[in-house]
Design a protein around this motif. Structure first.
Motif, PDB file in Angstrom:
ATOM      1  N   UNK A 142       0.821  -1.216   0.000  1.00 59.98           N
ATOM      2  CA  UNK A 142       0.000   0.000   0.000  1.00 59.98           C
ATOM      3  C   UNK A 142       0.851   1.260   0.000  1.00 59.98           C
ATOM      4  N   UNK A 143       2.081   1.126   0.517  1.00 59.56           N
ATOM      5  CA  UNK A 143       2.937   2.314   0.641  1.00 59.56           C
ATOM      6  C   UNK A 143       3.758   2.592  -0.614  1.00 59.56           C
ATOM      7  N   UNK A 144       3.733   1.668  -1.570  1.00 64.19           N
ATOM      8  CA  UNK A 144       4.581   1.824  -2.756  1.00 64.19           C
ATOM      9  C   UNK A 144       4.236   3.080  -3.575  1.00 64.19           C
ATOM     10  N   UNK A 164       5.541   6.303  -1.974  1.00 62.52           N
ATOM     11  CA  UNK A 164       7.003   6.337  -1.899  1.00 62.52           C
ATOM     12  C   UNK A 164       7.596   6.602  -3.285  1.00 62.52           C
ATOM     13  N   UNK A 165       7.076   5.918  -4.294  1.00 62.10           N
ATOM     14  CA  UNK A 165       7.658   6.089  -5.617  1.00 62.10           C
ATOM     15  C   UNK A 165       7.275   7.419  -6.236  1.00 62.10           C
ATOM     16  N   UNK A 187       7.095  10.104  -4.486  1.00 62.94           N
ATOM     17  CA  UNK A 187       8.085  10.978  -3.844  1.00 62.94           C
ATOM     18  C   UNK A 187       9.416  10.907  -4.587  1.00 62.94           C
ATOM     19  N   UNK A 188       9.863   9.685  -4.895  1.00 60.87           N
ATOM     20  CA  UNK A 188      11.148   9.518  -5.576  1.00 60.87           C
ATOM     21  C   UNK A 188      11.100  10.110  -6.991  1.00 60.87           C
ATOM     22  N   UNK A 189      10.007   9.859  -7.714  1.00 57.72           N
ATOM     23  CA  UNK A 189       9.905  10.371  -9.088  1.00 57.72           C
ATOM     24  C   UNK A 189       9.800  11.896  -9.107  1.00 57.72           C
ATOM     25  N   UNK A 226      13.133  13.338  -8.551  1.00 56.64           N
ATOM     26  CA  UNK A 226      13.948  13.260  -9.770  1.00 56.64           C
ATOM     27  C   UNK A 226      13.524  14.346 -10.758  1.00 56.64           C
ATOM     28  N   UNK A 227      12.217  14.616 -10.838  1.00 52.91           N
ATOM     29  CA  UNK A 227      11.753  15.674 -11.750  1.00 52.91           C
ATOM     30  C   UNK A 227      12.241  17.036 -11.307  1.00 52.91           C
ATOM     31  N   UNK A 273      14.878  17.731  -9.563  1.00 53.27           N
ATOM     32  CA  UNK A 273      16.315  17.807  -9.793  1.00 53.27           C
ATOM     33  C   UNK A 273      16.602  18.114 -11.268  1.00 53.27           C
ATOM     34  N   UNK A 311      12.040  19.519 -14.299  1.00 56.14           N
ATOM     35  CA  UNK A 311      10.915  19.161 -15.152  1.00 56.14           C
ATOM     36  C   UNK A 311       9.632  19.615 -14.471  1.00 56.14           C
ATOM     37  N   UNK A 355       3.702  13.021 -16.383  1.00 61.54           N
ATOM     38  CA  UNK A 355       4.249  11.943 -15.546  1.00 61.54           C
ATOM     39  C   UNK A 355       3.294  11.632 -14.392  1.00 61.54           C
ATOM     40  N   UNK A 392       1.618   8.014 -13.693  1.00 69.21           N
ATOM     41  CA  UNK A 392       1.798   7.346 -12.400  1.00 69.21           C
ATOM     42  C   UNK A 392       0.455   6.927 -11.832  1.00 69.21           C
ATOM     43  N   UNK A 401      -0.548   3.123 -11.192  1.00 70.46           N
ATOM     44  CA  UNK A 401      -0.728   2.682  -9.806  1.00 70.46           C
ATOM     45  C   UNK A 401      -2.181   2.364  -9.471  1.00 70.46           C
TER      46      UNK A 401
END
Lengths: 327, 327
Positions: free
Chosen positions: B236-238, B241-242, B244-246, B249-250, B252, B255, B263, B267, B271
């Motif tokens: 359920x937490x995936x 979390x992802x 947040x990571x994506x 990255x954007x 940084x 984007x 994006x 997502x 998901x």
């Protein structure tokens, strides 16, 4: 610091262990490496490469333990294998540690058998790095101990905390006990008792749930080897599964060309923490020595990281810290 | 088919249970619903809404069991709560099943206590949907049984297989035993013994590992309640979390604007299978009745899905099939 490296371990041997060893000695003047494996192919791999010869030596170990061999059997019969020879050198004090990208089971069995247990440790354990949105966490146990007692989980917490602070560089690691609920009365009898024992550690943050792992609500995730092993492999499968789902969504929405490339690049960057080949190796803790194992597909960089971490574990005498903390 | 619905359960009560019930009866001519909860607020929620009055009734149950109340205590003392009243109606044969988005622990305790166990079942279990890249899988047990015997895991496999084929519509469900390795001799003594028992099922595909779950290498994932509960909450937490990571990255890569929206949209679509609020509820299996529980945040759509699934379980007499298979 002299580290023995299994030159016959992993899917890309002897190439990757040799290259990793060279990187390690070239980048770290205080580290020496002894490559342990079948001498001829290892020397051939070294040909023409640039490294300080006084800090990179070869020790012959002609037998090879395959990735799928039965661990106990292999360790018993292949006494001239890189794993048995390398750990034997470490046990005799000829090197300060041993690292391998070979057969994890064999390495685990040989480490426990050849190096023995640390004073006071009920069972040696294997820890593994686990990515979170706040950085790398440590899961302990990752598959060495399938049936655990509360006292073992307590010791995993202590060893994990020391590794997290002293090797991973986490200033004040938070130790959490993986459980089905936050409240201290949750879980099996083993987990309830482990919770009580762990409360003695200042670093203990209590029970954590499945949702707390990726969120990084602890740094050290204490669990039995079944839970840890399943979670570890589940975590490793996330990038590919989600890439499949995202690419299917792109296909459905007819997104391709530059935009597809953009998304692919972002995914790669976002999933970098999940790249188990880059992380380096994971430690056996609780054995009377320094022993690390890397993924079979370990890159030279990963093997270098393992060597550096093993040297660091030896330098700070991590086992002395563990014995003191356990006592 | 008449299903009792907990009108006082979940984070959005009575609104979502009432709306879900109305959707269920409006879309399914063969389904009747009895809303069980404090009568006045439920009737108020129904005001001005369009539904067939002969198939949507209200049964007063003035007490409310909170989401954080101690299950055993609540069930014992709050005998006029929607959970105790609704399950009591089911036990007396007034309705064909009971669904709730309320306190899972209380519902589990009350289901086992009021409905009792099915003949031959060692312990009732709770199953949960688990998304894979090939569609929805079923994880069983999801947290009801923290300590299991091999025979219990065997029965989970049987019950999970029946639910997967007859309710989830998976033609030939593959039952896998979650373990640390594929080989039959892997795992704890409990897992080894469970493997032996499960081999009697034609649908058994053997041990599966953590990496096989998202990959959809089985449809029914058999495990103990600790592993299942931790994996469920981890899964359920995936998405968050992802995301947040994506998004990091954007950021940084500077984007934003349209590309960020693109994006984000992808997502969300990728998901969708992880959206536990949309899936509906999960079943208690092995109790002598039909009882389902949904996430506290269940939408009206999720509650409607639970009602439809409960009706279907009653229609096909899933418990008779379970008793026959177990015997």
């Amino acid at each position: 610091m002299k580290i023995a490296v299994d030159a016959a371990g992993g899917d890309f041997q002897p190439e990757n262990p040799v290259k990793g060893a060279i990187q390690a000695v070239n980048e770290n003047a205080h580290i020496s490496v002894c490559l342990v494996g079948p001498e001829a192919p290892v020397r051939k791999e070294l040909e023409g490469l640039d490294y300080p010869e006084d800090r990179l030596t070869v020790h012959d170990a002609p037998e090879i333990i395959g990735m799928d061999e039965s661990p106990a059997q292999a360790v018993k019969t292949k006494t001239r294998s890189s794993i048995v020879v390398g750990l034997g050198m470490h046990q005799k004090g000829m090197v300060n540690g041993f690292v391998s990208a070979g057969n994890t089971g064999a390495l685990m069995a040989a480490s426990a058998f050849i190096l023995g247990r640390l004073d006071g440790i009920i069972r040696p354990t294997i820890a593994t790095f686990f990515p979170t949105i706040k950085g790398q966490g440590l899961m302990i146990d990752a598959g060495a101990n399938l049936e655990v007692k509360p006292e073992m989980l307590f010791q995993f917490g202590i060893m994990g905390k020391i590794f997290a602070s002293d090797i991973m560089g986490i200033e004040t690691p938070r130790v959490g006990l993986l459980n089905v609920g936050e409240e201290k009365e949750k879980g099996s009898e083993t987990l309830k008792k482990a919770h009580q024992l762990l409360e003695a550690l200042p670093s203990f943050v209590g029970n954590i749930e499945g949702r707390d792992i990726l969120a990084g609500n602890a740094d050290v995730f204490v669990c039995d080897g079944i839970t840890g092993n399943i979670l570890l492999k589940f975590g490793e499968s996330i990038p590919e599964a989600l890439q499949t789902l995202l690419f299917a969504a792109m296909k459905k929405n007819q997104i391709d060309g530059e935009q597809k490339k953009l998304v692919g690049g972002l995914l790669k960057e976002a999933f970098a923490p999940f790249d188990y080949q880059a992380v380096g190796g994971v430690p056996f803790l609780g054995v009377n020595g320094i022993s690390m194992v890397g993924h079979g597909g370990s890159s030279p960089e990963a093997i270098k990281n393992m060597i550096v971490n093993a040297a660091r574990m030896a330098e700070i005498d991590i086992n002395k810290k563990i014995i003191t903390s356990i006592a």
